[in-house]
Enzyme design. Structure first.
Site, PDB file in Angstrom:
ATOM      1  N   GLY A   1       0.237  19.316  14.045  1.00  0.00           N
ATOM      2  CA  GLY A   1       0.527  18.898  15.178  1.00  0.00           C
ATOM      3  C   GLY A   1       1.075  17.735  15.173  1.00  0.00           C
TER       4      GLY A   1
ATOM      5  N   ASP B   1       8.223  25.401  11.070  1.00  0.00           N
ATOM      6  CA  ASP B   1       9.324  25.847  10.015  1.00  0.00           C
ATOM      7  C   ASP B   1      10.315  24.886   9.345  1.00  0.00           C
ATOM      8  OD1 ASP B   1       8.325  28.774  10.366  1.00  0.00           O
ATOM      9  OD2 ASP B   1      10.228  28.541  12.212  1.00  0.00           O
TER      10      ASP B   1
HETATM   11  P1  ADP Z   1       3.456  24.865  13.454  1.00  0.00           P
HETATM   12  O1  ADP Z   1       4.334  24.919  14.041  1.00  0.00           O
HETATM   13  O2  ADP Z   1       3.499  25.803  12.238  1.00  0.00           O
HETATM   14  O3  ADP Z   1       2.250  25.820  14.958  1.00  0.00           O
HETATM   15  P2  ADP Z   1       2.202  22.495  13.574  1.00  0.00           P
HETATM   16  O4  ADP Z   1       1.984  22.609  14.979  1.00  0.00           O
HETATM   17  O5  ADP Z   1       1.164  21.751  13.114  1.00  0.00           O
HETATM   18  O6  ADP Z   1       2.564  24.123  13.450  1.00  0.00           O
HETATM   19  O7  ADP Z   1       3.714  21.274  13.806  1.00  0.00           O
HETATM   20  C1  ADP Z   1       4.721  21.402  12.184  1.00  0.00           C
HETATM   21  C2  ADP Z   1       4.653  19.227  12.407  1.00  0.00           C
HETATM   22  O8  ADP Z   1       5.081  19.471  13.476  1.00  0.00           O
HETATM   23  C3  ADP Z   1       3.545  18.274  12.471  1.00  0.00           C
HETATM   24  O9  ADP Z   1       3.219  18.562  11.446  1.00  0.00           O
HETATM   25  C4  ADP Z   1       4.115  17.263  12.788  1.00  0.00           C
HETATM   26  O10 ADP Z   1       4.848  16.686  12.312  1.00  0.00           O
HETATM   27  C5  ADP Z   1       5.437  18.264  13.685  1.00  0.00           C
HETATM   28  N1  ADP Z   1       4.694  18.643  15.548  1.00  0.00           N
HETATM   29  C6  ADP Z   1       4.299  18.911  15.791  1.00  0.00           C
HETATM   30  N2  ADP Z   1       3.823  19.380  16.873  1.00  0.00           N
HETATM   31  C7  ADP Z   1       4.417  17.186  17.342  1.00  0.00           C
HETATM   32  C8  ADP Z   1       3.830  16.848  18.645  1.00  0.00           C
HETATM   33  N3  ADP Z   1       3.200  17.365  20.012  1.00  0.00           N
HETATM   34  N4  ADP Z   1       3.771  15.044  18.372  1.00  0.00           N
HETATM   35  C9  ADP Z   1       4.793  14.999  17.131  1.00  0.00           C
HETATM   36  N5  ADP Z   1       4.802  16.273  15.733  1.00  0.00           N
HETATM   37  C10 ADP Z   1       4.372  16.520  16.503  1.00  0.00           C
END
Ligand code: ADP
Length: 290
Positions: A211, A241
């Protein structure tokens, strides 16, 4: 550059004050239909950045199928291997509560009809692409057949299900979020350690997305943290994705995994600044501004 083998769904989204109990009807608002599905999302994410992308999958010969085709075509995704199927297009019914609490029902429909044979029919395409990008919203035999044919397979193990060791061993990288990593390993834990533990399960490399905290990358026994730019997050739908599609593209261009993941983290961050999944995905210029 990239062949995505995967799902396309119509996302049917409504806002609700509260989620209905069994047997109950509640009134929702702001009904909307959006193109989605992890495969289509990955394909659009990469194509919008400038990648040449083909999507191999199945949609129904119905209104949702037409919507899905149109949105993929707008982003220039090659649909020569997207088959019309005598089944309804996959749908995700998404009820969004007042605090953004979603309840989601996914009915795979046409996606469930994707066979190993479909994949083998496209063997020349899969063998010629530098990267084949995969997820698990389609039947496992199709995923495994694609990974076997791929020069390099990127697998987002989502939704998290048990997969055979042979498939894990073909992943380069295996991409999971924290939740999926915990499910695979049986317990939550510290990300660097989890990346090592996942690497020990056999994939050639591992990426855990975190995230707002970016990601960790594990390859050749070395674990590295990759930061994500600070952004005002509005809607994280489809961020994983976007990350995986962008990662596949940069790997196809020959970038080392850590650099490709750093770029993908910027794409993921850009994607959470706007509502929706595909609607929120950035162009290359927007990523470079971050
Ligand atoms: P998923 O959508 O599979 O749960 P993540 O939440 O880990 O995956 O998000 C995937 C990528 O998107 C992260 O590695 C990050 O680069 C970006 N991302 C997601 N949420 C945030 C956030 N709140 N702030 C900045 N980047 C984010």
């Amino acid at each position: 550059d990239v062949v995505v083998v995967g799902s396309a769904n119509a996302d049917l989204v409504v806002q609700v004050e509260r989620h209905p109990a069994p047997g109950e009807t509640v009134l929702g608002s702001q009904p909307a239909v959006h193109p989605g599905g992890k495969g289509a999302n990955q394909a659009v994410a990469a194509a919008r950045l400038g990648a040449r992308v083909a999507l191999l999958g199945r949609v129904g010969a119905d209104g949702h199928g037409r919507l899905l085709r149109e949105s993929l075509e707008r982003d220039g995704v090659d649909l020569g291997h997207l088959r019309d199927t005598a089944a309804a297009s996959g749908i995700a019914m998404i009820a969004v509560g007042p605090r953004g609490d979603n309840s989601i029902i996914v009915a795979p429909g046409a996606n469930a009809r994707l066979t190993e044979g479909d994949v083998l029919d496209a063997a020349p395409l899969l063998r010629s692409a530098p990267v084949v990008s995969l997820q698990l919203e389609i039947p496992l035999p199709a995923v495994l057949a694609a990974a076997r044919l791929a020069r390099r397979a990127v697998l987002n193990l989502s939704p998290a299900v048990a997969v055979p060791d042979e498939l894990l061993a073909l992943c380069d990288p295996l991409v999971v979020n924290e939740h999926e990593a915990a499910l695979l390993l049986g317990a939550p834990g510290e990300p660097e350690r989890q990346a090592r533990e996942l690497l020990a399960r056999g994939p050639r490399s591992v990426v855990i997305t975190l995230g707002a905290d970016g990601a960790v990358v594990a390859e050749d026994g070395v674990v590295q943290a990759v930061p994500s730019p600070r952004v005002a997050a509005v809607d994280t739908t489809g961020a994983g994705d976007a990350f995986t599609g962008a990662l596949a593209w940069r790997l196809a261009a020959g970038e080392p995994l850590t650099e490709a993941a750093a770029f993908a983290a910027r794409v993921g961050a850009a994607a959470v600044r706007r509502p929706g999944a595909q609607d929120s995905y950035p162009t290359l210029a927007e990523v470079e501004e971050l």
